[in-house]
Design an enzyme around this catalytic site. Structure first.
Site, PDB file in Angstrom:
ATOM      1  N   GLN A  99      -2.676  10.203   4.864  1.00 21.15           N
ATOM      2  CA  GLN A  99      -1.722   9.631   3.930  1.00 21.15           C
ATOM      3  C   GLN A  99      -0.943   8.487   4.574  1.00 21.15           C
ATOM      4  O   GLN A  99      -0.776   7.420   3.975  1.00 21.15           O
ATOM      5  CB  GLN A  99      -0.761  10.705   3.432  1.00 21.15           C
ATOM      6  CG  GLN A  99      -1.418  11.786   2.588  1.00 21.15           C
ATOM      7  CD  GLN A  99      -0.434  12.880   2.181  1.00 21.15           C
ATOM      8  OE1 GLN A  99       0.748  12.816   2.527  1.00 21.15           O
ATOM      9  NE2 GLN A  99      -0.915  13.868   1.455  1.00 21.15           N
ATOM     10  N   ASP A 108      -6.504  20.956   4.403  1.00 21.14           N
ATOM     11  CA  ASP A 108      -6.164  21.607   3.141  1.00 21.14           C
ATOM     12  C   ASP A 108      -6.891  22.930   2.936  1.00 21.14           C
ATOM     13  O   ASP A 108      -6.557  23.688   2.014  1.00 21.14           O
ATOM     14  CB  ASP A 108      -6.486  20.687   1.967  1.00 21.14           C
ATOM     15  CG  ASP A 108      -5.516  19.529   1.847  1.00 21.14           C
ATOM     16  OD1 ASP A 108      -4.341  19.709   2.221  1.00 21.14           O
ATOM     17  OD2 ASP A 108      -5.930  18.450   1.395  1.00 21.14           O
TER      18      ASP A 108
END
Length: 450
Positions: free
Chosen positions: A176, A327
């Site tokens: 990110q 994740d």
């Protein structure tokens, strides 16, 4: 409460084997980037297979607020008529990114070097997450941020009037942050350089090159050096979004745990910066195979076949693999609960600042279900009880986190007693067809009365 309405309690319990094809949604990471870069291109970008979860829909609405034309043609087919690099207009309203940390951080980067003021907010979970890791490097371009204490949303970013290119070393592995800096660098003159000491998912670099940006990647003694030449004219693209490996993790892991299961998950993206879970499961002894391996749209894809695997063993997951499966650790911990021996996960402090503190959330629920879990700031271990030995019988807190909710529902499919979650509503942010897909495979998951 869920991010977009009242809580939706859900319960999973043992049933028959899981069989069939699991047509999971499009890749969330690629879907976000396709909308954003489509909005920064000149002309019409066509997207098929777009994930239509709430997170991605929020990003689409944000691109409309910046002046792009975003059209849903149905069946996962979308188009974006972009405004060009530096062409974003100032939104009339606050940009609400819902539950999506990826969405807000990438959008911040894309708008950071345009001379506009943008206010960002999200749901309770997103507004509790730190944004300094993105706003700090964006400040190097000349962007200013004004937000709540601790660098939290709601926050207003004042775009750089005369942006300067930057050279930035990413302090912790984060796709990110890397992507936000690269997107900001698009509207800065000269070369923006991002250095990451540990490789993270590279969808942004691949897609930037596809849209016509000059971007190079080199492995050096400093680390992985990504160099982007600023102020290109991005060319519109036709993008076929592969299915999301992070969503595929749930039917795959369920098939490994439920007696007699055999599930095929077709057309899954196997980008090496995303596929760490599948290799980890194979090392644990999972009967998981890749079929029909190929490349589509610059991304490697394959069909995954997962079969019941009652002989799995705990392993030490290499810390250098963390970025490629960050994740997936919550659902991996569920698999580890049924394996023999100890599964050790290190280098995972990023899990502490996701939609929730995912280490704490999974540790609390697994312990309540009778599984031994030890944890530290940057590590955790799960001591498996073996197949047929996990008690279950709990109601876990989802903490407004879609992956926590789905992970505990997978636990319930193989536990001796049903497992409930207090709120399955957040699942819609990334996997809106989760309930129907799992039901089609034969899973016993149902909404329950409050």
């Amino acid at each position: 409460m869920s991010s977009h309405g009242d809580p939706i309690p859900m319960t999973a319990r043992q049933g028959g084997p899981l069989r069939g094809e699991a047509l999971v949604p499009g890749d969330k990471s690629i879907s976000h980037r396709a909308l954003i870069l489509g909005a920064m291109a000149v002309g019409e970008t066509k997207i098929s297979g777009l994930l239509e979860g709430q997170d991605v829909l929020d990003t689409g609405r944000a691109m409309e607020a910046f002046g792009a034309e975003v059209v849903n043609h149905g069946g996962g087919n979308w188009s974006v008529h972009g405004v060009g690099v530096g062409g974003f207009c100032e939104p009339d309203q606050v940009i609400d990114c819902g539950n999506s940390g990826t969405g807000v951080r990438l959008i911040m980067g894309a708008a950071a070097t345009t001379d506009i003021a943008v206010t960002y907010t999200g749901d309770a979970s997103l507004n509790s997450r730190p944004m300094g890791r993105v706003t700090d490097p964006l400040a190097l371009f000349g962007t200013r941020a004004v937000g709540r204490a601790g660098g939290r949303l709601p926050m207003t970013l004042l775009g750089a009037k005369e942006p300067t290119p930057v050279r930035y070393v990413v302090p912790v592995p984060s796709a990110q942050v890397k992507s936000a800096v690269l997107l900001a660098g698009l509207n800065a003159p000269g070369e923006t350089v991002v250095i990451e000491q540990e490789a993270t998912r590279d969808h942004t670099e691949r897609m930037l090159a596809g849209f016509g940006a000059e971007v190079s990647v080199e492995d050096t003694d400093e680390g992985r050096v990504i160099t982007l030449k600023g102020q290109p004219e991005l060319r519109p693209q036709t993008i076929a979004v592969p299915r999301d490996p992070s969503s595929a993790a749930f039917p795959v892991c369920a098939a490994l745990l439920v007696d007699g299961s055999d599930v095929l998950v077709p057309n899954i993206g196997l980008n090496p910066t995303r596929a760490g879970l599948f290799y980890t499961l194979q090392e644990m002894g999972a009967e998981l195979t890749f079929e029909n391996m190929r490349e589509e749209g610059g991304e490697p894809v394959a069909d995954l076949r997962a079969r019941y695997s009652p002989a799995m063993k705990g392993i030490n997951v290499p810390p250098e693999r963390a970025a490629s499966m960050i994740d997936e650790y919550p659902v991996l911990s569920v698999v580890a609960a049924f394996a023999e021996g100890q599964t050790v996960m290190t280098g995972v402090k990023e899990l502490r600042v996701k939609e929730s503190d995912r280490i704490d959330a999974m540790a609390q629920g697994l312990r309540a279900a009778g599984v031994e879990v030890d944890e530290g700031e940057d590590w955790w271990t799960v001591t498996g009880r073996g197949f047929g030995q996990v008690a279950g019988g709990i109601t876990a807190e989802s903490r407004l986190d879609h992956r926590i909710a789905m992970s505990f529902l997978i636990l319930g499919l193989a536990s001796n007693a049903p497992v409930s979650v207090d709120d399955g509503g957040p699942i819609a942010t990334s996997f809106p067809i989760f309930e129907d897909l799992m039901a089609d495979l034969g899973a016993q998951i149902e909404r329950t009365a409050r």
